[in-house]
Design a protein around this motif. Structure first.
Motif, PDB file in Angstrom:
ATOM      1  N   PRO A   1     -28.494  27.263 -55.959  1.00  0.00           N
ATOM      2  CA  PRO A   1     -27.521  26.586 -55.097  1.00  0.00           C
ATOM      3  C   PRO A   1     -28.051  26.294 -53.683  1.00  0.00           C
ATOM      4  N   VAL A   2     -29.236  25.702 -53.606  1.00  0.00           N
ATOM      5  CA  VAL A   2     -29.859  25.381 -52.322  1.00  0.00           C
ATOM      6  C   VAL A   2     -30.430  23.976 -52.433  1.00  0.00           C
ATOM      7  N   ASN A   3     -30.369  23.209 -51.336  1.00  0.00           N
ATOM      8  CA  ASN A   3     -30.910  21.852 -51.391  1.00  0.00           C
ATOM      9  C   ASN A   3     -32.443  21.898 -51.458  1.00  0.00           C
ATOM     10  N   ILE A   4     -33.024  20.817 -51.968  1.00  0.00           N
ATOM     11  CA  ILE A   4     -34.464  20.808 -52.234  1.00  0.00           C
ATOM     12  C   ILE A   4     -35.301  20.846 -50.958  1.00  0.00           C
ATOM     13  N   TYR A   5     -34.750  20.391 -49.842  1.00  0.00           N
ATOM     14  CA  TYR A   5     -35.503  20.427 -48.583  1.00  0.00           C
ATOM     15  C   TYR A   5     -35.626  21.865 -48.080  1.00  0.00           C
ATOM     16  N   ASP A   6     -34.502  22.587 -48.023  1.00  0.00           N
ATOM     17  CA  ASP A   6     -34.532  23.986 -47.575  1.00  0.00           C
ATOM     18  C   ASP A   6     -35.213  24.892 -48.587  1.00  0.00           C
ATOM     19  N   LEU A   7     -35.225  24.480 -49.834  1.00  0.00           N
ATOM     20  CA  LEU A   7     -35.911  25.252 -50.876  1.00  0.00           C
ATOM     21  C   LEU A   7     -37.428  25.156 -50.716  1.00  0.00           C
ATOM     22  N   GLY A   8     -37.885  24.178 -49.936  1.00  0.00           N
ATOM     23  CA  GLY A   8     -39.317  24.028 -49.684  1.00  0.00           C
ATOM     24  C   GLY A   8     -40.026  23.182 -50.717  1.00  0.00           C
ATOM     25  N   LEU A   9     -39.275  22.372 -51.442  1.00  0.00           N
ATOM     26  CA  LEU A   9     -39.887  21.521 -52.466  1.00  0.00           C
ATOM     27  C   LEU A   9     -40.466  20.236 -51.870  1.00  0.00           C
ATOM     28  N   ILE A  10     -40.046  19.880 -50.657  1.00  0.00           N
ATOM     29  CA  ILE A  10     -40.550  18.674 -50.001  1.00  0.00           C
ATOM     30  C   ILE A  10     -41.732  19.065 -49.129  1.00  0.00           C
ATOM     31  N   TYR A  11     -42.898  18.536 -49.452  1.00  0.00           N
ATOM     32  CA  TYR A  11     -44.112  18.858 -48.705  1.00  0.00           C
ATOM     33  C   TYR A  11     -44.362  17.884 -47.557  1.00  0.00           C
ATOM     34  N   ASN A  12     -43.995  16.612 -47.743  1.00  0.00           N
ATOM     35  CA  ASN A  12     -44.294  15.628 -46.699  1.00  0.00           C
ATOM     36  C   ASN A  12     -43.399  14.407 -46.865  1.00  0.00           C
ATOM     37  N   VAL A  13     -43.039  13.797 -45.727  1.00  0.00           N
ATOM     38  CA  VAL A  13     -42.301  12.542 -45.718  1.00  0.00           C
ATOM     39  C   VAL A  13     -43.037  11.614 -44.766  1.00  0.00           C
ATOM     40  N   GLU A  14     -43.500  10.484 -45.289  1.00  0.00           N
ATOM     41  CA  GLU A  14     -44.192   9.488 -44.471  1.00  0.00           C
ATOM     42  C   GLU A  14     -43.405   8.196 -44.524  1.00  0.00           C
ATOM     43  N   ILE A  15     -43.214   7.578 -43.342  1.00  0.00           N
ATOM     44  CA  ILE A  15     -42.478   6.320 -43.277  1.00  0.00           C
ATOM     45  C   ILE A  15     -43.366   5.299 -42.591  1.00  0.00           C
ATOM     46  N   ASP A  16     -43.564   4.162 -43.249  1.00  0.00           N
ATOM     47  CA  ASP A  16     -44.375   3.088 -42.692  1.00  0.00           C
ATOM     48  C   ASP A  16     -43.651   1.769 -42.911  1.00  0.00           C
ATOM     49  N   GLU A  17     -43.070   1.245 -41.846  1.00  0.00           N
ATOM     50  CA  GLU A  17     -42.358  -0.039 -41.867  1.00  0.00           C
ATOM     51  C   GLU A  17     -41.346  -0.123 -43.011  1.00  0.00           C
ATOM     52  N   GLY A  18     -40.517   0.887 -43.126  1.00  0.00           N
ATOM     53  CA  GLY A  18     -39.466   0.876 -44.140  1.00  0.00           C
ATOM     54  C   GLY A  18     -39.876   1.424 -45.488  1.00  0.00           C
ATOM     55  N   HIS A  19     -41.167   1.609 -45.723  1.00  0.00           N
ATOM     56  CA  HIS A  19     -41.639   2.201 -46.981  1.00  0.00           C
ATOM     57  C   HIS A  19     -41.717   3.719 -46.778  1.00  0.00           C
ATOM     58  N   VAL A  20     -41.028   4.459 -47.633  1.00  0.00           N
ATOM     59  CA  VAL A  20     -40.999   5.922 -47.516  1.00  0.00           C
ATOM     60  C   VAL A  20     -41.754   6.529 -48.687  1.00  0.00           C
ATOM     61  N   MET A  21     -42.680   7.421 -48.358  1.00  0.00           N
ATOM     62  CA  MET A  21     -43.453   8.148 -49.375  1.00  0.00           C
ATOM     63  C   MET A  21     -43.097   9.627 -49.226  1.00  0.00           C
ATOM     64  N   VAL A  22     -42.493  10.197 -50.277  1.00  0.00           N
ATOM     65  CA  VAL A  22     -42.103  11.608 -50.277  1.00  0.00           C
ATOM     66  C   VAL A  22     -43.046  12.345 -51.205  1.00  0.00           C
ATOM     67  N   THR A  23     -43.725  13.355 -50.669  1.00  0.00           N
ATOM     68  CA  THR A  23     -44.577  14.220 -51.482  1.00  0.00           C
ATOM     69  C   THR A  23     -43.797  15.499 -51.732  1.00  0.00           C
ATOM     70  N   MET A  24     -43.610  15.827 -53.001  1.00  0.00           N
ATOM     71  CA  MET A  24     -42.795  16.990 -53.340  1.00  0.00           C
ATOM     72  C   MET A  24     -43.375  17.721 -54.548  1.00  0.00           C
ATOM     73  N   THR A  25     -42.816  18.884 -54.790  1.00  0.00           N
ATOM     74  CA  THR A  25     -43.174  19.668 -55.962  1.00  0.00           C
ATOM     75  C   THR A  25     -41.896  20.181 -56.592  1.00  0.00           C
ATOM     76  N   LEU A  26     -42.009  20.935 -57.628  1.00  0.00           N
ATOM     77  CA  LEU A  26     -40.875  21.614 -58.247  1.00  0.00           C
ATOM     78  C   LEU A  26     -41.211  23.097 -58.317  1.00  0.00           C
ATOM     79  N   THR A  27     -40.228  23.924 -58.582  1.00  0.00           N
ATOM     80  CA  THR A  27     -40.484  25.368 -58.592  1.00  0.00           C
ATOM     81  C   THR A  27     -41.493  25.763 -59.660  1.00  0.00           C
ATOM     82  N   THR A  28     -41.530  25.009 -60.752  1.00  0.00           N
ATOM     83  CA  THR A  28     -42.482  25.268 -61.829  1.00  0.00           C
ATOM     84  C   THR A  28     -42.726  23.970 -62.594  1.00  0.00           C
ATOM     85  N   PRO A  29     -43.913  23.781 -63.160  1.00  0.00           N
ATOM     86  CA  PRO A  29     -44.156  22.574 -63.955  1.00  0.00           C
ATOM     87  C   PRO A  29     -43.227  22.461 -65.173  1.00  0.00           C
ATOM     88  N   HIS A  30     -42.676  23.577 -65.625  1.00  0.00           N
ATOM     89  CA  HIS A  30     -41.803  23.589 -66.799  1.00  0.00           C
ATOM     90  C   HIS A  30     -40.330  23.473 -66.405  1.00  0.00           C
TER      91      HIS A  30
END
Length: 160
Positions: free
Chosen positions: A81-110
């Motif tokens: 019951p925690v959002n993915i940002y506070d859970l630490g699943l988001i590693y990076n957010v890059e914004i370039d002229e309206g294009h957003v690239m989110v680098t993320m992971t999951l708690t496990t590959p499975h």
């Protein structure tokens, strides 16, 4: 008068009858009460007078960046019951002229949401006003660990 002798263990023992008292402390610079209460130099004065630096909307701290982060905080892990940002699943957010690239992971590959979570992130981030298109890069290195979680997430899960 003192007596110097050696104990049975070979330790030198000195017994004294009295010791001179240490000198009393003296205060050279006497301040009066009004001088003490007078406002001292404010070291933050220059800092507080400085105007905030303009931040580009897509840069960290910019309006668009903060809107993307807020959108990510609305996505919750279905098992935790925690959002993915506070859970630490988001590693990076890059914004370039309206294009957003989110680098993320999951708690496990499975993770059961391994197929649907990146698509939901892409959809939610793409819906933020000012975002032209969003792309999600799912990575497994470095692997997620509980140390990635924010203090708020740890508190929510009873880990703090």
């Amino acid at each position: 008068m003192s007596e110097d002798r050696m104990s049975e263990t070979g330790i030198r023992v000195e017994e004294v009858e009295s010791v001179e008292p240490p000198p009393k402390a003296r205060v050279e610079d006497v301040e009066t009460a009004p001088e003490k209460l007078e406002r001292k130099r404010d070291y933050l004065e220059g800092f507080l007078a400085a105007k905030p630096v303009e931040v580009a909307p897509g840069a960290v701290g910019g309006d668009l960046y903060e809107a993307v982060i807020d959108a990510l905080k609305e996505i919750f892990d279905p098992e935790i019951p925690v959002n993915i940002y506070d859970l630490g699943l988001i590693y990076n957010v890059e914004i370039d002229e309206g294009h957003v690239m989110v680098t993320m992971t999951l708690t496990t590959p499975h993770c059961p949401v391994a197929e649907s979570m990146p698509a939901e992130v892409e959809l939610r981030v793409g819906a933020v006003p000012g975002v032209g298109d969003a792309e999600v890069n799912l990575v497994w290195d470095p692997p997620w660990s509980p140390q990635n979680m924010s203090d708020e997430a740890r508190l929510e899960l009873g880990m703090l």
